[in-house]
Every structure is written in C-alpha cells, then in structure tokens.
Design an enzyme around this catalytic site. Sequence first.
Site, PDB file in Angstrom:
ATOM      1  N   ARG A  50       0.827  -1.221   0.000  1.00  0.00           N
ATOM      2  CA  ARG A  50       0.000   0.000   0.000  1.00  0.00           C
ATOM      3  C   ARG A  50       0.854   1.261   0.000  1.00  0.00           C
ATOM      4  O   ARG A  50       0.334   2.364  -0.100  1.00  0.00           O
ATOM      5  CB  ARG A  50      -0.959  -0.014   1.181  1.00  0.00           C
ATOM      6  CG  ARG A  50      -0.261   0.015   2.508  1.00  0.00           C
ATOM      7  CD  ARG A  50      -1.244  -0.042   3.635  1.00  0.00           C
ATOM      8  NE  ARG A  50      -0.506  -0.208   4.887  1.00  0.00           N
ATOM      9  CZ  ARG A  50      -1.055  -0.332   6.053  1.00  0.00           C
ATOM     10  NH1 ARG A  50      -2.370  -0.338   6.164  1.00  0.00           N
ATOM     11  NH2 ARG A  50      -0.322  -0.472   7.129  1.00  0.00           N
ATOM     12  N   LYS A 140       2.052 -18.067   9.737  1.00  0.00           N
ATOM     13  CA  LYS A 140       1.322 -18.116  11.007  1.00  0.00           C
ATOM     14  C   LYS A 140       1.039 -16.688  11.478  1.00  0.00           C
ATOM     15  O   LYS A 140       1.797 -15.791  11.079  1.00  0.00           O
ATOM     16  CB  LYS A 140       2.150 -18.859  12.047  1.00  0.00           C
ATOM     17  CG  LYS A 140       3.370 -18.043  12.514  1.00  0.00           C
ATOM     18  CD  LYS A 140       3.938 -18.499  13.816  1.00  0.00           C
ATOM     19  CE  LYS A 140       4.926 -17.482  14.332  1.00  0.00           C
ATOM     20  NZ  LYS A 140       5.628 -17.800  15.527  1.00  0.00           N
ATOM     21  N   HIS A 232       4.127 -24.017  16.153  1.00  0.00           N
ATOM     22  CA  HIS A 232       5.372 -24.784  16.174  1.00  0.00           C
ATOM     23  C   HIS A 232       5.373 -25.945  17.170  1.00  0.00           C
ATOM     24  O   HIS A 232       5.726 -27.071  16.832  1.00  0.00           O
ATOM     25  CB  HIS A 232       6.534 -23.858  16.508  1.00  0.00           C
ATOM     26  CG  HIS A 232       6.574 -22.620  15.677  1.00  0.00           C
ATOM     27  ND1 HIS A 232       6.484 -22.642  14.315  1.00  0.00           N
ATOM     28  CD2 HIS A 232       6.704 -21.312  16.021  1.00  0.00           C
ATOM     29  CE1 HIS A 232       6.565 -21.403  13.852  1.00  0.00           C
ATOM     30  NE2 HIS A 232       6.696 -20.584  14.866  1.00  0.00           N
ATOM     31  N   LYS A 332       9.168 -15.439  26.680  1.00  0.00           N
ATOM     32  CA  LYS A 332      10.083 -14.349  26.302  1.00  0.00           C
ATOM     33  C   LYS A 332      10.710 -13.727  27.546  1.00  0.00           C
ATOM     34  O   LYS A 332      10.182 -13.857  28.642  1.00  0.00           O
ATOM     35  CB  LYS A 332       9.297 -13.275  25.548  1.00  0.00           C
ATOM     36  CG  LYS A 332       8.840 -13.709  24.158  1.00  0.00           C
ATOM     37  CD  LYS A 332       8.316 -12.526  23.392  1.00  0.00           C
ATOM     38  CE  LYS A 332       7.856 -12.908  21.994  1.00  0.00           C
ATOM     39  NZ  LYS A 332       8.949 -13.345  21.126  1.00  0.00           N
TER      40      LYS A 332
END
Length: 458
Positions: A50, A140, A232, A332
Amino acid sequence: MKNAPDGVIDQLVVMGATGDLATRHLLPALALLLRERRLPSELRVLGVGRKPLTDKTYRKLGARALAEHAPGINVSDRAALVRRMGYLHADLRQRPDLRAVVGVRPVIAYLALPPSEYPRAVQALRAGGLAPGSRIVVEKPFGEDLESARELSRLLHAVCPERDVFRVDHFLHHQTVQDLLALRLANPFLESLWNREHIERVEITWEETAGAAGRVGYYDGVGALRDMVQSHLLQIVALIAMDIPAGFEERSLRDAKAAALRRVHALTTHQVATRTARGRYTAGSLRGQPRRGYLQELGVDAARGTETYAYLRLTVDDPNWSGVPFVLRTGKALGRPRRRISLFLRTTPRGVLSAAPAVLSFDMGPDRVTFDLAGAGSNGLPAVAPFRFETSRPSQPLPASARLLEDVMAGNPTLAVRDDEVEESWRIVDSVLAGWRAGVPPLQDYPAGSAGPDLPVE
Ligand SMILES: NC(=O)c1ccc[n+]([C@@H]2O[C@H](COP(=O)([O-])OP(=O)(O)OC[C@H]3O[C@@H](n4cnc5c(N)ncnc54)[C@H](OP(=O)(O)O)[C@@H]3O)[C@@H](O)[C@H]2O)c1
C-alpha cells in the site's frame, strides 16, 4: 522475459512487500537461493503493497534491505535479485484489481501481511481470477481460534485446492526438527523404543531472552500460546507422537501428523487449572542490564492481558503414549535461551532402581542431537551421562526460510501444514484459552531475566 518451462512458476507475488517478513527474511532467502544457483532463472518478484512506490523505489528498498540483512551475499548476487524485482501499488482495503498480475498465468502468492488482511488478500486473488496451478503461501498465525481458522480455509479453498495452500511453519524446516523426523524414518529399530514402555516424559521448550519489543504490533493480543504453541510446538508433538508414516511424502506424513494431533486431549477447565501456567514479564535485568517489563513496551495494551509465557502438560490418547506427559514451555525475556526437544527414557525397570532417565535431546541453535545414557556413576550405581553420543556433522547450508521457499517453488507441500492439522491444534489451544479467559489459572508476573513463572507441581 523468457517463458518458464511447463510446471515452473515464474512469478512470486509478495503481498505486503515492504514489511518486516518480506524485507528481513524473504528477500535474503531469495538472494541466498540465487547465490546457490537454486532459484529458477525465470523467477520474477512482484512486490504488492500500500506504500506508493515505483519499480525503481521498491528496488532501492530491496537493495537496502539486502545490504542490511544479507551482508554475506556478494553485491553482484544481491544486484541480480534486485533486477528481478517490480512493484504494484495496491491497498487491499481499496479492492485492487489484480487480474493482470494473478489471472494470466500461475503465480506464487505469498501473504506477508498482517493476519487481519489475509481474508482481503484471498478475496482480491479470487476477484483477480487466480490462475489455476497457482500456490498461496500463508504465514502463522493461521486464524485466532478454531472457527476463524476454518473460515480462512474455506476462503482459500474457494480459490485453490488444499494441495496448493502452503501454511508454512519455519520450525518444520529447521535442521534439528528434520533430524528428529529423519531419525524416526531412517531407523526402524527406534520404533520399538518409541512408546510409553521406554519413554517416560517428553519436553518441548522454546524459551528466549528477547522480549516483545519491536514485535508488539503483532504480539499483543496474540501471546505465547497462540504464537508458539498452536503452530510450532504442537507440530513437534505431532512428529513425536505420530505413528511412523508409510513414507516421506505429503499424504503419508500429513495424515500421520493429523492423526496424532487428533489424539491429543483437549483440557477440561480443571485440567487447565492444574496443568497449565501463564506469565507476563515485569521489569528485571539480564546479564546486569536493566530490562523493561512487558507493560512498558511501546504499544502494549494492558487490557488485552497478553501472556508472554505459556506452559502446558498434555496427554495423548493412544495406547502407545498413555500416561506420558508432553510438557510444552515457551516464553520471552527469560534468563537464558533454551530451545530443546527432550525425550526422557526409562533406564531401569520401573520401581526397581531410581536412576535418572537417559535423555535423547534435539537442540535448536546451536543445532545438535545428543543421547545421554546411563552407565556406572562414581558410586557404582547407574547415573546418566557416562555415555554421550553427539552429532558432529555440519548443518545444512541453507536456513529454514530458504528451504521453505524451495519447497513452495517445487510445489512440494510435505512440510506445509494441512487444514486438518491446523484445526486439531486449535481444538487443543481453544480448550486452554477457554480456561484462561475465565481467569484460571491466573496470569503470573515474572521478572525479566528470571526462569519464568511458577509451574504446576507434577
Ligand atoms: N516478521 C517476522 O519475523 C515473522 C515471522 C513469522 C511469521 N510472520 C508473519 O508474517 C506476516 C507478516 O508479518 P510482518 O512482520 O512482515 O508484518 P509487517 O511488518 O507489519 O508488514 C506487513 C506488510 O503488509 C502491508 N499491508 C498492511 N495492510 C495492507 C493493506 N491493506 N494492503 C496492502 N498491504 C498492506 C504493510 O504495508 P505498510 O508497509 O504500508 O504498513 C507491510 O508491507 C504476519 O502474518 C506475521 O505473523 C512474521
């Protein structure tokens, strides 16, 4: 332009061409294939986006991206790829006319777009009369729950058959994961060990030190469970728990994985409370450096309650696996990276001696397979690790992103994820999300740089 030989697709249409995936992963992977002389010589790359770019300004952007993300590839190979690039300015929200681009001859349409744009992209391909024989690559996350994943598959099937839909999962192209698969396929004797008689527990861990900074736009509201487990980690569960497929081709392998996923138990609310955990990192420190908490990351909306750590203990409803826990952990901003698949083996007849289990482990980065076996420890009693077998061969020259593209260009969907596999994964994940939405178990805080939240006692 040269015509492609029959069956070879000569146009890769990258929808979302200016984004992170396209510039940081896709272009470098293409450049690598070109350097290795593994890119079809006719292939052109048409970026669609875009941003109001021209062919010339898109090529400049591509050259910059390659200089930054593929510095190891020499200038002439990078320039050769850039010469093959062109651009079409099209905002999917404006219902662009893609007939001249996708309706004339087969293309590979790569959806490198925010997932919210996937339906619009597929509609645009449909309205453009996507030429038969085209392939669509989807990254994904594939949907955000079972229902939305089904809906997206319905949309895709209205445009092309399932065999031409490539739901790509980089994990399946990872060297270590392919070692796991090869080990099973190539060593039939292992099958007599590959069951509850000999395997006590399976652990699949993907823990990172990096936080969500820079990826919040995608990650917030998605979280660790949808981002890592649905895709995963459940694929790895499938590779371990599946019956050995008749062969290494798409039908056999994907049938075997789908059947394994169908046998994974969805969790009841009580099981969600006792067999799962979720956490979110708060401010902390890593190797002496202060780290922000998740809620302080730019763009995070606290009201979404996004988890940055997920733990699940699953079971597989199969005589081969009954009673064997499959423990999945991912998160994380942890204190150390751990990316490992481990199968813990029983070392002594159950109940006789309590030696720690022998372990077959597959590490991802550095890639390595190790097999620690029990032998005599210093006190003469069995102990694990006196015998260690370890791989020492070099890794494949191509990274997962390039091998994945090669499969797409060759029309080989063996390592792409089929619609029924995706639906089974969402069935499992939806059962956990239902409990989490009801507040069970609560979202725990864990300091960045720590080992993560408290986990349920097993
Ligand atoms: N990045 C990764 O490491 C990674 C890894 C695995 C999977 N993925 C998946 O790959 C997909 C893309 O991720 P990303 O990180 O590249 O996202 P991104 O950086 O946000 O890029 C998205 C791209 O789509 C374009 N776009 C957005 N809306 C559009 C519209 N209406 N019409 C046309 N183009 C539009 C954006 O254009 P503008 O430049 O104008 O915004 C941009 O080029 C996502 O599904 C993600 O989950 C990404």
